[in-house]
Motif scaffolding. Sequence first.
Motif, short mmCIF file in Angstrom:
data_model
loop_
_atom_site.label_atom_id
_atom_site.label_comp_id
_atom_site.label_asym_id
_atom_site.label_seq_id
_atom_site.Cartn_x
_atom_site.Cartn_y
_atom_site.Cartn_z
N ASP A 109 -31.90 -31.39 -12.37
CA ASP A 109 -32.93 -30.35 -12.38
C ASP A 109 -33.31 -30.06 -13.82
OD1 ASP A 109 -34.60 -28.21 -12.06
OD2 ASP A 109 -33.22 -27.02 -10.84
N ARG A 111 -35.44 -28.20 -15.04
CA ARG A 111 -35.76 -26.80 -15.34
C ARG A 111 -34.55 -26.05 -15.89
NH1 ARG A 111 -37.78 -25.22 -9.49
NH2 ARG A 111 -35.82 -26.37 -9.14
N ASN A 112 -33.35 -26.52 -15.57
CA ASN A 112 -32.13 -25.85 -16.03
C ASN A 112 -31.57 -26.45 -17.32
OD1 ASN A 112 -32.15 -24.12 -13.81
ND2 ASN A 112 -31.02 -25.58 -12.54
N LYS A 113 -32.31 -27.41 -17.89
CA LYS A 113 -31.82 -28.08 -19.08
C LYS A 113 -32.43 -27.49 -20.36
CE LYS A 113 -29.38 -31.01 -16.69
NZ LYS A 113 -27.91 -31.00 -16.71
N LYS A 114 -31.56 -27.28 -21.34
CA LYS A 114 -32.03 -26.87 -22.66
C LYS A 114 -32.49 -28.11 -23.43
CE LYS A 114 -28.67 -23.10 -22.60
NZ LYS A 114 -27.48 -22.51 -23.27
N LYS A 166 -31.08 -31.81 -22.41
CA LYS A 166 -31.86 -33.01 -22.17
C LYS A 166 -31.48 -34.12 -23.16
CE LYS A 166 -36.32 -32.46 -21.52
NZ LYS A 166 -37.71 -31.97 -21.74
N ASP A 234 -42.51 -34.94 -18.60
CA ASP A 234 -41.37 -35.12 -17.69
C ASP A 234 -41.34 -36.51 -17.07
OD1 ASP A 234 -40.67 -32.55 -18.24
OD2 ASP A 234 -41.27 -31.71 -16.30
#
Length: 305
Positions: A109, A111-114, A166, A234
Amino acid sequence: MKVKINFTDFWQNFEYRESFFWKFLSEKYELEISDKPEILFFGPFGREHRKYNCIKIFHTGENIKPNFLECDFAFSFDFMKGPKNYRFPLYAWYNEHEKLLNNRVEGFDIRNKKFCNFVYSNDKALERIDFFNKLSKYKKVDSGGRFLNNLGYQVQNKSEFISNYKFTICFENESSPGYTSEKIYDAMLANSIPIYWGNPLIHQEFNPESFINVHDYDSFDAVVEKIIELDLNDDLYFNMLRKPFFHENEIPDNLKSENLYSHFSYIFSLIGNYTPISNQFKSRIYHLIKDINSWISFKLQNNYK
């Protein structure tokens, strides 16, 4: 088969029962620690190995090539082929290669990655510092080690920490052909795209489409541009994430347990039927010259004081 072994000249607080070779060989052999070993494993942090007259095996995670006037065999990062050297870089100690064959996109996911992380303690690697500063101009790079720490705390679990990002900056302390430490492997296991610098031949052991190989670019600025492109797109990011880490998604031969056991079987078969390098005339002359040079150097330094 029972084998008498020992370990010496490894890092401070080295515990042989926690070492890769002890654990690995214990699966197949009955090992006994002995002051008069048949097999001695030694590292680069001392000269205790010179006291032993047996088959000596050199291994280190440092950027040091084996000296076959001091050892009979080596497990090293060197690409040298032949019965004396087995290519076994530091990351091979992990022995978690099967995990790198997994589907990397499933359950990922974004969206949850810095953005990117940096976990180091060594303040001497200038290339790494320079790159950290350049990339930080685009976005904050979270530094969780002792050096350049910008989090206010030091990371305790590195694997868990980098799995939240990421990208991971994976720069070696220095660059040398074949020398690959655990840094890129840590990022791969955490499913964070490595930004790698160090071994200019890294593409021979890992699929270059699965990570950012700094050696493929003319400058650090060009590398930063590529990272920005992946960060903002992405589709491009996931395209890289889908690529297998190993070529053809197959574990390399030198990392396969059956090949490693086969090599040890050959070495152990020589016990009692082989003249160790420590008993050979050329090795004794080499050490004598080395001792004389050390003595001369010591005398010269003291005379100048």
